[in-house]
Motif scaffolding. Structure first.
Motif, PDB file in Angstrom:
ATOM      1  N   LEU A 149      -7.940  -5.557   5.942  1.00 14.60           N
ATOM      2  CA  LEU A 149      -7.316  -4.427   6.611  1.00 14.60           C
ATOM      3  C   LEU A 149      -5.812  -4.653   6.758  1.00 14.60           C
ATOM      4  CD1 LEU A 149      -7.689  -1.704   8.043  1.00 14.60           C
ATOM      5  CD2 LEU A 149      -8.127  -2.985  10.163  1.00 14.60           C
ATOM      6  N   GLU A 150      -5.401  -5.880   7.086  1.00 13.82           N
ATOM      7  CA  GLU A 150      -3.972  -6.178   7.224  1.00 13.82           C
ATOM      8  C   GLU A 150      -3.233  -5.924   5.916  1.00 13.82           C
ATOM      9  OE1 GLU A 150      -2.936  -9.964   8.780  1.00 13.82           O
ATOM     10  OE2 GLU A 150      -3.439  -9.410  10.846  1.00 13.82           O
ATOM     11  N   TRP A 151      -3.822  -6.338   4.820  1.00  9.51           N
ATOM     12  CA  TRP A 151      -3.227  -6.115   3.488  1.00  9.51           C
ATOM     13  C   TRP A 151      -3.049  -4.627   3.229  1.00  9.51           C
ATOM     14  CZ3 TRP A 151      -6.608  -4.168  -0.546  1.00  9.51           C
ATOM     15  CH2 TRP A 151      -5.993  -4.064  -1.804  1.00  9.51           C
ATOM     16  N   MET A 152      -4.071  -3.845   3.522  1.00 17.50           N
ATOM     17  CA  MET A 152      -4.008  -2.411   3.277  1.00 17.50           C
ATOM     18  C   MET A 152      -2.967  -1.745   4.182  1.00 17.50           C
ATOM     19  SD  MET A 152      -7.126   0.346   2.986  1.00 17.50           S
ATOM     20  CE  MET A 152      -7.713   0.157   4.681  1.00 17.50           C
ATOM     21  N   ILE A 153      -2.923  -2.155   5.441  1.00 17.46           N
ATOM     22  CA  ILE A 153      -1.943  -1.599   6.369  1.00 17.46           C
ATOM     23  C   ILE A 153      -0.524  -1.912   5.913  1.00 17.46           C
ATOM     24  CG2 ILE A 153      -0.995  -1.873   8.709  1.00 17.46           C
ATOM     25  CD1 ILE A 153      -3.900  -2.128   9.691  1.00 17.46           C
ATOM     26  N   ALA A 154      -0.302  -3.143   5.456  1.00 14.53           N
ATOM     27  CA  ALA A 154       1.032  -3.539   5.001  1.00 14.53           C
ATOM     28  C   ALA A 154       1.495  -2.671   3.833  1.00 14.53           C
ATOM     29  CB  ALA A 154       1.030  -5.013   4.599  1.00 14.53           C
ATOM     30  N   ILE A 155       0.621  -2.472   2.859  1.00 14.40           N
ATOM     31  CA  ILE A 155       0.995  -1.670   1.695  1.00 14.40           C
ATOM     32  C   ILE A 155       1.250  -0.218   2.099  1.00 14.40           C
ATOM     33  CG2 ILE A 155       0.157  -0.737  -0.504  1.00 14.40           C
ATOM     34  CD1 ILE A 155      -1.232  -3.433  -0.964  1.00 14.40           C
ATOM     35  N   CYS A 156       0.407   0.316   2.972  1.00 13.13           N
ATOM     36  CA  CYS A 156       0.618   1.699   3.423  1.00 13.13           C
ATOM     37  C   CYS A 156       1.930   1.827   4.188  1.00 13.13           C
ATOM     38  CB  CYS A 156      -0.551   2.148   4.294  1.00 13.13           C
ATOM     39  SG  CYS A 156      -2.097   2.370   3.371  1.00 13.13           S
ATOM     40  N   TYR A 157       2.300   0.797   4.940  1.00 15.29           N
ATOM     41  CA  TYR A 157       3.578   0.820   5.652  1.00 15.29           C
ATOM     42  C   TYR A 157       4.744   0.886   4.672  1.00 15.29           C
ATOM     43  CZ  TYR A 157       7.674  -0.823   8.189  1.00 15.29           C
ATOM     44  OH  TYR A 157       8.956  -0.939   8.702  1.00 15.29           O
ATOM     45  N   TYR A 158       4.760  -0.030   3.704  1.00 14.04           N
ATOM     46  CA  TYR A 158       5.892  -0.089   2.775  1.00 14.04           C
ATOM     47  C   TYR A 158       5.926   1.109   1.830  1.00 14.04           C
ATOM     48  CZ  TYR A 158       7.267  -4.728   4.297  1.00 14.04           C
ATOM     49  OH  TYR A 158       7.720  -5.790   5.048  1.00 14.04           O
ATOM     50  N   ARG A 159       4.771   1.677   1.563  1.00 13.42           N
ATOM     51  CA  ARG A 159       4.748   2.862   0.701  1.00 13.42           C
ATOM     52  C   ARG A 159       4.921   4.164   1.485  1.00 13.42           C
ATOM     53  NH1 ARG A 159       1.444   2.786  -4.853  1.00 13.42           N
ATOM     54  NH2 ARG A 159       1.743   0.623  -5.486  1.00 13.42           N
ATOM     55  N   GLY A 160       5.088   4.032   2.798  1.00 15.05           N
ATOM     56  CA  GLY A 160       5.492   5.161   3.620  1.00 15.05           C
ATOM     57  C   GLY A 160       4.430   6.166   3.969  1.00 15.05           C
ATOM     58  N   PHE A 194      -3.850   2.781  -4.678  1.00 15.77           N
ATOM     59  CA  PHE A 194      -3.111   3.351  -3.551  1.00 15.77           C
ATOM     60  C   PHE A 194      -3.602   4.759  -3.227  1.00 15.77           C
ATOM     61  CE2 PHE A 194       0.573   5.640  -1.746  1.00 15.77           C
ATOM     62  CZ  PHE A 194       0.631   4.942  -0.548  1.00 15.77           C
ATOM     63  N   TYR A 195      -4.119   5.457  -4.215  1.00 17.52           N
ATOM     64  CA  TYR A 195      -4.717   6.771  -3.977  1.00 17.52           C
ATOM     65  C   TYR A 195      -5.848   6.654  -2.955  1.00 17.52           C
ATOM     66  CZ  TYR A 195      -7.989  10.620  -4.949  1.00 17.52           C
ATOM     67  OH  TYR A 195      -8.876  11.660  -4.828  1.00 17.52           O
ATOM     68  N   ILE A 196      -6.622   5.568  -3.032  1.00 13.85           N
ATOM     69  CA  ILE A 196      -7.695   5.334  -2.060  1.00 13.85           C
ATOM     70  C   ILE A 196      -7.102   5.030  -0.688  1.00 13.85           C
ATOM     71  CG2 ILE A 196      -9.587   3.774  -1.436  1.00 13.85           C
ATOM     72  CD1 ILE A 196     -10.130   3.465  -4.444  1.00 13.85           C
ATOM     73  N   MET A 197      -6.063   4.184  -0.660  1.00 19.71           N
ATOM     74  CA  MET A 197      -5.416   3.861   0.615  1.00 19.71           C
ATOM     75  C   MET A 197      -4.853   5.117   1.281  1.00 19.71           C
ATOM     76  SD  MET A 197      -3.350   0.375  -0.250  1.00 19.71           S
ATOM     77  CE  MET A 197      -4.134  -1.044  -1.017  1.00 19.71           C
ATOM     78  N   ALA A 198      -4.281   6.004   0.490  1.00 15.86           N
ATOM     79  CA  ALA A 198      -3.707   7.230   1.037  1.00 15.86           C
ATOM     80  C   ALA A 198      -4.789   8.109   1.673  1.00 15.86           C
ATOM     81  CB  ALA A 198      -2.962   8.001  -0.047  1.00 15.86           C
ATOM     82  N   GLN A 199      -5.985   8.092   1.090  1.00 15.02           N
ATOM     83  CA  GLN A 199      -7.086   8.840   1.705  1.00 15.02           C
ATOM     84  C   GLN A 199      -7.440   8.256   3.070  1.00 15.02           C
ATOM     85  OE1 GLN A 199     -10.430  10.308  -0.679  1.00 15.02           O
ATOM     86  NE2 GLN A 199      -9.454   9.386  -2.455  1.00 15.02           N
ATOM     87  N   PHE A 200      -7.316   6.916   3.182  1.00 15.69           N
ATOM     88  CA  PHE A 200      -7.554   6.268   4.477  1.00 15.69           C
ATOM     89  C   PHE A 200      -6.491   6.678   5.495  1.00 15.69           C
ATOM     90  CE2 PHE A 200      -6.090   2.601   7.051  1.00 15.69           C
ATOM     91  CZ  PHE A 200      -7.112   2.600   7.994  1.00 15.69           C
ATOM     92  N   THR A 201      -5.215   6.632   5.126  1.00 13.67           N
ATOM     93  CA  THR A 201      -4.155   6.981   6.084  1.00 13.67           C
ATOM     94  C   THR A 201      -4.156   8.469   6.416  1.00 13.67           C
ATOM     95  OG1 THR A 201      -2.529   7.170   4.280  1.00 13.67           O
ATOM     96  CG2 THR A 201      -2.671   5.057   5.436  1.00 13.67           C
ATOM     97  N   ASP A 202      -4.701   9.287   5.526  1.00 15.61           N
ATOM     98  CA  ASP A 202      -4.827  10.727   5.810  1.00 15.61           C
ATOM     99  C   ASP A 202      -6.055  11.056   6.651  1.00 15.61           C
ATOM    100  OD1 ASP A 202      -2.521  11.355   4.446  1.00 15.61           O
ATOM    101  OD2 ASP A 202      -3.536  11.893   2.575  1.00 15.61           O
ATOM    102  N   GLY A 203      -6.876  10.036   6.943  1.00 15.51           N
ATOM    103  CA  GLY A 203      -8.057  10.247   7.768  1.00 15.51           C
ATOM    104  C   GLY A 203      -9.250  10.815   7.028  1.00 15.51           C
ATOM    105  N   GLU A 204      -9.202  10.764   5.676  1.00 13.22           N
ATOM    106  CA  GLU A 204     -10.296  11.341   4.887  1.00 13.22           C
ATOM    107  C   GLU A 204     -11.457  10.363   4.716  1.00 13.22           C
ATOM    108  OE1 GLU A 204      -8.832  12.827   1.200  1.00 13.22           O
ATOM    109  OE2 GLU A 204      -7.111  13.824   2.121  1.00 13.22           O
ATOM    110  N   ILE A 205     -11.165   9.059   4.706  1.00 13.75           N
ATOM    111  CA  ILE A 205     -12.213   8.041   4.574  1.00 13.75           C
ATOM    112  C   ILE A 205     -11.963   6.960   5.620  1.00 13.75           C
ATOM    113  CG2 ILE A 205     -12.621   8.432   2.115  1.00 13.75           C
ATOM    114  CD1 ILE A 205     -10.922   5.981   1.492  1.00 13.75           C
ATOM    115  N   ASN A 206     -13.026   6.204   5.957  1.00 15.55           N
ATOM    116  CA  ASN A 206     -12.854   5.138   6.940  1.00 15.55           C
ATOM    117  C   ASN A 206     -12.420   3.838   6.275  1.00 15.55           C
ATOM    118  OD1 ASN A 206     -15.226   3.487   6.226  1.00 15.55           O
ATOM    119  ND2 ASN A 206     -16.451   5.184   7.052  1.00 15.55           N
ATOM    120  N   ALA A 207     -12.077   2.848   7.095  1.00 18.04           N
ATOM    121  CA  ALA A 207     -11.537   1.588   6.584  1.00 18.04           C
ATOM    122  C   ALA A 207     -12.549   0.845   5.719  1.00 18.04           C
ATOM    123  CB  ALA A 207     -11.092   0.709   7.745  1.00 18.04           C
TER     124      ALA A 207
END
Length: 283
Positions: A149-160, A194-207
């Protein structure tokens, strides 16, 4: 900023083909459609044109000599640690400021563990090439991630894509550890992942759905050299030419992989329905 003085080792590669095929220069000229004069100039260690590189390395590839991949195996036996970088237009120097701000871990010089990893990121570009580096990591501060989860959060942070969550204390702690490191070592995340990660940050899928989909898509590890101190540990080894045929093969493999990732995401949605969504993680 570190200078990179690497050229294609076409002279040595010509000698290898002459020996392996048991042919002479005239026969090589006939087979590659490169003039004897040009081949002789190359043997004198003189530079040549992209057209000549393409003809020669395409001939090698057509005849099933996977010379770049084999070189990877050999240099890994010779050197303790080897990394690869794919460049869209070639390198004359490397810098920690070379990457875009929205790369996986911000500014830094990005490398992968394997030749194939590097090719995957530049195979769409006709002027691209691959570089290998030897390195030592003694005396450096290193931050390592697994597929977490930390890895995914870090990438989502830097990719905005974290939006209002980017100032969360958990996020600040992770980013602080990254920015205080000389090298970050983490799983590679390409645009499809990252397309999958973006779905997570958009609230479409869970962690859980996101991480299980991503962990099944193993691209290997990336190394991000974030400080000048770290860059000084890199020593260039060789520059590798990518002929059109090799790049086309990689593009086909990437297309196949994108279908696999789509399937993994659909299956993960069925299997992991009880994981936490982003708004539940940052409470």
């Amino acid at each position: 900023m570190i200078k990179v003085d690497c050229q294609y080792k076409i002279k040595e590669d010509i000698e290898f083909i002459l020996e392996s095929e048991k042919i002479n220069m005239s026969e090589l000229s006939d087979r590659t459609k490169i003039s004897r004069t040009t081949l002789n100039e190359i043997k004198k260690a003189r530079k040549t044109t992209k057209e000549v590189y393409e003809k020669f390395y395409a001939y090698i590839y057509e005849n099933r000599y996977r010379i770049n991949s084999v070189k990877e195996e050999l240099i890994k036996e010779k050197y303790q640690k080897v990394l690869f970088h794919g460049s869209k237009k070639g390198l004359s120097e490397i810098s920690v400021l070379g990457a875009r701000d929205n790369c996986d871990f911000g500014k830094g010089f990005y490398l992968g563990e394997t030749y194939n990893q590097a090719v995957a990121f530049v195979c769409e570009n006709r002027d691209s090439s691959i570089y290998s580096f030897n390195y030592v990591s003694g005396g450096l501060k290193i931050k390592e991630f697994d597929c977490s989860l930390e890895w995914m959060i870090a990438i989502c942070y830097y990719r905005g894509t974290l939006g209002a969550y980017k100032d969360n204390d958990k996020v600040k702690r992770i980013v602080g550890e990254i920015e205080n490191s000389d090298i970050v070592i983490a799983p590679i995340a390409d645009n499809k992942m990252f397309y999958i990660m973006a779905q997570f940050t958009d609230g479409e899928i869970n962690a859980d759905v996101a991480l299980h989909s991503l962990s099944a898509s193993k691209l290997g590890m990336q190394y991000i050299f974030k400080t000048e101190k770290a860059l000084e540990k890199l020593v260039p080894i060789e520059k590798y030419y990518l002929c059109d045929l090799e790049r086309e093969d990689f593009r086909r493999l990437l297309n196949e992989r994108s279908y696999e990732i789509d399937t993994k995401l659909k299956l993960a949605k069925r299997e992991f329905k009880t994981g936490l969504y982003i708004e539940e993680l940052f409470v």
